[in-house]
Design a protein around this motif. Structure first.
Motif, PDB file in Angstrom:
ATOM      1  N   PRO A  42     -32.941 122.935  22.819  1.00 30.37           N
ATOM      2  CA  PRO A  42     -33.875 121.946  23.367  1.00 30.37           C
ATOM      3  C   PRO A  42     -33.765 120.553  22.755  1.00 30.37           C
ATOM      4  CG  PRO A  42     -34.986 124.040  23.050  1.00 30.37           C
ATOM      5  CD  PRO A  42     -33.632 124.182  22.445  1.00 30.37           C
ATOM      6  N   ALA A  43     -33.667 120.446  21.426  1.00 31.74           N
ATOM      7  CA  ALA A  43     -33.587 119.131  20.788  1.00 31.74           C
ATOM      8  C   ALA A  43     -32.305 118.413  21.191  1.00 31.74           C
ATOM      9  CB  ALA A  43     -33.660 119.272  19.268  1.00 31.74           C
ATOM     10  N   ASP A  44     -31.201 119.161  21.320  1.00 32.98           N
ATOM     11  CA  ASP A  44     -29.933 118.567  21.735  1.00 32.98           C
ATOM     12  C   ASP A  44     -30.051 118.048  23.172  1.00 32.98           C
ATOM     13  OD1 ASP A  44     -29.535 120.071  19.440  1.00 32.98           O
ATOM     14  OD2 ASP A  44     -27.491 120.589  19.948  1.00 32.98           O
ATOM     15  N   VAL A  48     -29.612 114.043  24.227  1.00 32.89           N
ATOM     16  CA  VAL A  48     -28.599 113.602  25.187  1.00 32.89           C
ATOM     17  C   VAL A  48     -29.261 113.007  26.420  1.00 32.89           C
ATOM     18  CG1 VAL A  48     -26.687 114.340  26.661  1.00 32.89           C
ATOM     19  CG2 VAL A  48     -26.913 115.273  24.358  1.00 32.89           C
ATOM     20  N   ARG A  49     -30.318 113.651  26.896  1.00 31.24           N
ATOM     21  CA  ARG A  49     -31.020 113.170  28.092  1.00 31.24           C
ATOM     22  C   ARG A  49     -31.521 111.747  27.918  1.00 31.24           C
ATOM     23  NH1 ARG A  49     -36.835 115.691  30.146  1.00 31.24           N
ATOM     24  NH2 ARG A  49     -37.330 114.078  31.692  1.00 31.24           N
ATOM     25  N   PHE A  50     -32.259 111.507  26.840  1.00 34.51           N
ATOM     26  CA  PHE A  50     -32.830 110.176  26.652  1.00 34.51           C
ATOM     27  C   PHE A  50     -31.795 109.187  26.123  1.00 34.51           C
ATOM     28  CE2 PHE A  50     -36.782 112.651  26.858  1.00 34.51           C
ATOM     29  CZ  PHE A  50     -37.476 111.882  27.776  1.00 34.51           C
ATOM     30  N   GLY A  51     -30.738 109.670  25.474  1.00 33.33           N
ATOM     31  CA  GLY A  51     -29.653 108.793  25.080  1.00 33.33           C
ATOM     32  C   GLY A  51     -28.958 108.194  26.291  1.00 33.33           C
ATOM     33  N   ILE A  52     -28.659 109.036  27.287  1.00 37.03           N
ATOM     34  CA  ILE A  52     -28.052 108.551  28.528  1.00 37.03           C
ATOM     35  C   ILE A  52     -29.004 107.589  29.233  1.00 37.03           C
ATOM     36  CG2 ILE A  52     -27.288 109.228  30.837  1.00 37.03           C
ATOM     37  CD1 ILE A  52     -26.288 111.847  29.583  1.00 37.03           C
ATOM     38  N   ALA A  53     -30.287 107.957  29.307  1.00 36.85           N
ATOM     39  CA  ALA A  53     -31.272 107.097  29.964  1.00 36.85           C
ATOM     40  C   ALA A  53     -31.333 105.735  29.291  1.00 36.85           C
ATOM     41  CB  ALA A  53     -32.642 107.768  29.941  1.00 36.85           C
ATOM     42  N   ALA A  54     -31.333 105.717  27.955  1.00 34.90           N
ATOM     43  CA  ALA A  54     -31.439 104.458  27.220  1.00 34.90           C
ATOM     44  C   ALA A  54     -30.225 103.563  27.464  1.00 34.90           C
ATOM     45  CB  ALA A  54     -31.593 104.741  25.724  1.00 34.90           C
ATOM     46  N   VAL A  55     -29.030 104.150  27.450  1.00 34.53           N
ATOM     47  CA  VAL A  55     -27.810 103.355  27.658  1.00 34.53           C
ATOM     48  C   VAL A  55     -27.801 102.757  29.061  1.00 34.53           C
ATOM     49  CG1 VAL A  55     -25.304 103.489  27.908  1.00 34.53           C
ATOM     50  CG2 VAL A  55     -26.422 104.608  25.974  1.00 34.53           C
ATOM     51  N   VAL A  56     -28.104 103.572  30.067  1.00 34.41           N
ATOM     52  CA  VAL A  56     -28.104 103.082  31.448  1.00 34.41           C
ATOM     53  C   VAL A  56     -29.154 101.994  31.630  1.00 34.41           C
ATOM     54  CG1 VAL A  56     -28.579 103.732  33.845  1.00 34.41           C
ATOM     55  CG2 VAL A  56     -27.150 105.200  32.413  1.00 34.41           C
ATOM     56  N   MET A  57     -30.338 102.192  31.077  1.00 34.41           N
ATOM     57  CA  MET A  57     -31.405 101.208  31.228  1.00 34.41           C
ATOM     58  C   MET A  57     -31.051  99.896  30.534  1.00 34.41           C
ATOM     59  SD  MET A  57     -34.776 103.646  30.804  1.00 34.41           S
ATOM     60  CE  MET A  57     -35.993 102.406  31.246  1.00 34.41           C
ATOM     61  N   VAL A  88     -40.669 116.683  21.092  1.00 32.80           N
ATOM     62  CA  VAL A  88     -40.137 117.618  20.099  1.00 32.80           C
ATOM     63  C   VAL A  88     -41.142 118.718  19.794  1.00 32.80           C
ATOM     64  CG1 VAL A  88     -39.385 117.851  17.698  1.00 32.80           C
ATOM     65  CG2 VAL A  88     -38.573 115.925  19.078  1.00 32.80           C
ATOM     66  N   LEU A  89     -42.421 118.348  19.572  1.00 30.80           N
ATOM     67  CA  LEU A  89     -43.445 119.348  19.255  1.00 30.80           C
ATOM     68  C   LEU A  89     -43.674 120.304  20.419  1.00 30.80           C
ATOM     69  CD1 LEU A  89     -46.070 117.148  17.367  1.00 30.80           C
ATOM     70  CD2 LEU A  89     -44.602 118.933  16.397  1.00 30.80           C
ATOM     71  N   GLN A  90     -43.672 119.783  21.649  1.00 30.64           N
ATOM     72  CA  GLN A  90     -43.846 120.645  22.812  1.00 30.64           C
ATOM     73  C   GLN A  90     -42.699 121.634  22.921  1.00 30.64           C
ATOM     74  OE1 GLN A  90     -43.719 118.654  26.601  1.00 30.64           O
ATOM     75  NE2 GLN A  90     -44.683 120.346  27.689  1.00 30.64           N
ATOM     76  N   THR A  91     -41.477 121.170  22.669  1.00 28.21           N
ATOM     77  CA  THR A  91     -40.308 122.042  22.733  1.00 28.21           C
ATOM     78  C   THR A  91     -40.362 123.102  21.639  1.00 28.21           C
ATOM     79  OG1 THR A  91     -38.991 120.221  23.619  1.00 28.21           O
ATOM     80  CG2 THR A  91     -37.787 122.091  22.725  1.00 28.21           C
ATOM     81  N   MET A  92     -40.760 122.715  20.426  1.00 25.10           N
ATOM     82  CA  MET A  92     -40.898 123.681  19.338  1.00 25.10           C
ATOM     83  C   MET A  92     -41.975 124.707  19.670  1.00 25.10           C
ATOM     84  SD  MET A  92     -40.659 121.075  16.085  1.00 25.10           S
ATOM     85  CE  MET A  92     -41.193 122.360  14.939  1.00 25.10           C
ATOM     86  N   GLY A  93     -43.078 124.242  20.270  1.00 18.08           N
ATOM     87  CA  GLY A  93     -44.150 125.161  20.642  1.00 18.08           C
ATOM     88  C   GLY A  93     -43.723 126.164  21.683  1.00 18.08           C
ATOM     89  N   LEU A  94     -42.862 125.740  22.614  1.00 18.09           N
ATOM     90  CA  LEU A  94     -42.385 126.633  23.672  1.00 18.09           C
ATOM     91  C   LEU A  94     -41.598 127.814  23.124  1.00 18.09           C
ATOM     92  CD1 LEU A  94     -41.233 124.452  26.713  1.00 18.09           C
ATOM     93  CD2 LEU A  94     -42.655 126.518  26.790  1.00 18.09           C
ATOM     94  N   GLN A  95     -41.042 127.654  21.934  1.00 18.50           N
ATOM     95  CA  GLN A  95     -40.280 128.738  21.329  1.00 18.50           C
ATOM     96  C   GLN A  95     -41.191 129.839  20.797  1.00 18.50           C
ATOM     97  OE1 GLN A  95     -38.101 126.350  18.435  1.00 18.50           O
ATOM     98  NE2 GLN A  95     -36.295 126.299  19.768  1.00 18.50           N
ATOM     99  N   VAL A 190     -35.965 104.679  21.562  1.00 16.95           N
ATOM    100  CA  VAL A 190     -36.657 105.274  20.414  1.00 16.95           C
ATOM    101  C   VAL A 190     -36.826 106.785  20.620  1.00 16.95           C
ATOM    102  CG1 VAL A 190     -38.794 105.278  19.070  1.00 16.95           C
ATOM    103  CG2 VAL A 190     -37.823 103.114  19.867  1.00 16.95           C
ATOM    104  N   ILE A 191     -37.135 107.205  21.837  1.00 17.85           N
ATOM    105  CA  ILE A 191     -37.246 108.647  22.128  1.00 17.85           C
ATOM    106  C   ILE A 191     -35.932 109.346  21.828  1.00 17.85           C
ATOM    107  CG2 ILE A 191     -37.593 110.368  23.950  1.00 17.85           C
ATOM    108  CD1 ILE A 191     -39.426 108.266  25.323  1.00 17.85           C
ATOM    109  N   ALA A 192     -34.809 108.745  22.257  1.00 21.63           N
ATOM    110  CA  ALA A 192     -33.494 109.325  21.992  1.00 21.63           C
ATOM    111  C   ALA A 192     -33.249 109.436  20.487  1.00 21.63           C
ATOM    112  CB  ALA A 192     -32.404 108.475  22.641  1.00 21.63           C
ATOM    113  N   LEU A 193     -33.660 108.409  19.732  1.00 21.23           N
ATOM    114  CA  LEU A 193     -33.477 108.428  18.280  1.00 21.23           C
ATOM    115  C   LEU A 193     -34.312 109.532  17.632  1.00 21.23           C
ATOM    116  CD1 LEU A 193     -32.275 107.101  15.757  1.00 21.23           C
ATOM    117  CD2 LEU A 193     -34.226 105.533  15.737  1.00 21.23           C
ATOM    118  N   VAL A 194     -35.578 109.643  18.032  1.00 17.62           N
ATOM    119  CA  VAL A 194     -36.455 110.673  17.467  1.00 17.62           C
ATOM    120  C   VAL A 194     -35.904 112.072  17.768  1.00 17.62           C
ATOM    121  CG1 VAL A 194     -38.744 111.741  17.626  1.00 17.62           C
ATOM    122  CG2 VAL A 194     -38.522 109.238  17.536  1.00 17.62           C
ATOM    123  N   CYS A 195     -35.510 112.313  19.025  1.00 16.99           N
ATOM    124  CA  CYS A 195     -34.971 113.622  19.409  1.00 16.99           C
ATOM    125  C   CYS A 195     -33.621 113.864  18.749  1.00 16.99           C
ATOM    126  CB  CYS A 195     -34.837 113.715  20.924  1.00 16.99           C
ATOM    127  SG  CYS A 195     -36.413 113.644  21.808  1.00 16.99           S
ATOM    128  N   GLY A 196     -32.827 112.782  18.545  1.00 16.40           N
ATOM    129  CA  GLY A 196     -31.547 112.923  17.867  1.00 16.40           C
ATOM    130  C   GLY A 196     -31.718 113.377  16.427  1.00 16.40           C
TER     131      GLY A 196
END
Length: 310
Positions: A42-44, A48-57, A88-95, A190-196
């Protein structure tokens, strides 16, 4: 009398429609994410998801992003940290908890948003709005809740809901139409950085085939970049509480797409829960006006301002 924001009711209606579209897009990703995270941690996936979004934006909106003032940059960073940590917390909670329970607890931001606005910012929330918040919460419970045990997963998910509510309140307070594009780009970065950072310990795992990449690109470009911009712009024209109630439609759309594309069966719980959430949104739309540029995030307009010309 409260002075309407530029564009008045027309912009407020457009903002509401944009938020409905955003929640529909988010709802369409649930069954895609469920399949993708079986192969990509999930963190990966989030990094990647928000990294791509940030670059395109940034490529598309470089001028608007570099043109932001120091204040807007700081706001964008704070918003991105809130949203990234919530993800990140939501993804960790889902586990550690069922998806249905996670969906309900995450949806409590509908209640937490006006509570934070009232307690922290001294916002005024009218009785009709509180009733709509309660109605949406009952709808979310009927739609997704099938038993609830309190453990680590639930605590992590509730923490993410608090952060989501904080993000909605902060975005409603500080977002402006002119800065929306730049703010959204900074947030995505910033979201991409935090998730990274969350993905670093286990190394970065990428999608393995074309189908997984197609799903990830849809979630990066449509459910990421486009949705983040739309939410940022829309909340420049709506109160935070009104936005939260509209965004409570997300699990309704998730159920709709799960039935339409995910092979799940339509149930009475889905119909009843969805109807209650839609009724709450309709109720708050009937009694709402555009956000006053000088109003705080979740503030309701005075009673006399409710009788505006449409």
């Amino acid at each position: 009398m409260t002075t309407a924001s530029p564009g008045g009711p027309r912009h407020a209606r457009l903002a509401t429609l944009l938020l409905v579209g955003v929640t529909a897009v988010w709802g369409s990703t649930f069954f895609l994410i469920r399949d993708l995270v079986q192969h990509v941690p999930p963190a990966d996936f989030l990094a990647v998801r928000f990294g791509i979004a940030a670059v395109v934006m940034f490529v598309l909106f470089r001028r608007q992003t570099l043109g932001l003032g120091q204040r807007d940059l700081r706001v964008g960073v704070v918003l991105g940290v809130l949203y990234g940590l919530a993800q990140v917390l939501q993804t960790m909670g889902l586990q550690h908890t069922d998806a249905s329970v996670s969906g309900f607890i995450t949806g409590t931001y509908v209640v937490l948003t006006p509570v934070l606005g009232a307690v922290v910012l001294r916002d005024r929330i009218g009785p009709v709005t509180w009733f709509a918040v309660g109605l949406a919460s009952v709808g979310l419970a009927v739609l997704s809740l099938r038993g609830l045990s309190v453990g680590a997963g639930e605590a992590l998910t509730l923490s993410s809901a608090v952060l989501y509510a904080g993000h909605i309140v902060a975005l409603g307070r500080w977002s402006t139409p002119s800065a929306a594009v730049g703010l959204a780009t900074v947030q995505a970065s910033v979201i991409a950085l935090v998730c990274g950072v969350a993905a670093v310990p286990g190394g970065l795992t990428l999608p393995a085939d074309g189908g997984q990449w197609a799903s990830l690109l849809y979630m990066a470009l449509v459910a990421g970049a486009m949705a983040l911009w739309a939410q940022t712009w829309a909340q420049a024209h709506l109160t935070a509480t009104r936005a939260a109630i509209v965004m409570a439609l997300e699990p309704v759309f998730a159920a709709f797409f799960a039935v339409l594309l995910g092979g799940e069966s339509l149930t009475r719980r889905m119909l009843l829960g969805g109807a209650l959430v839609v009724a709450a949104m309709y109720l708050v739309e009937l009694r709402s006006t555009p956000r006053d540029p000088g109003a705080t995030a979740a503030e309701d307009p005075p009673v006399e301002a409710l009788h505006h010309d449409v």
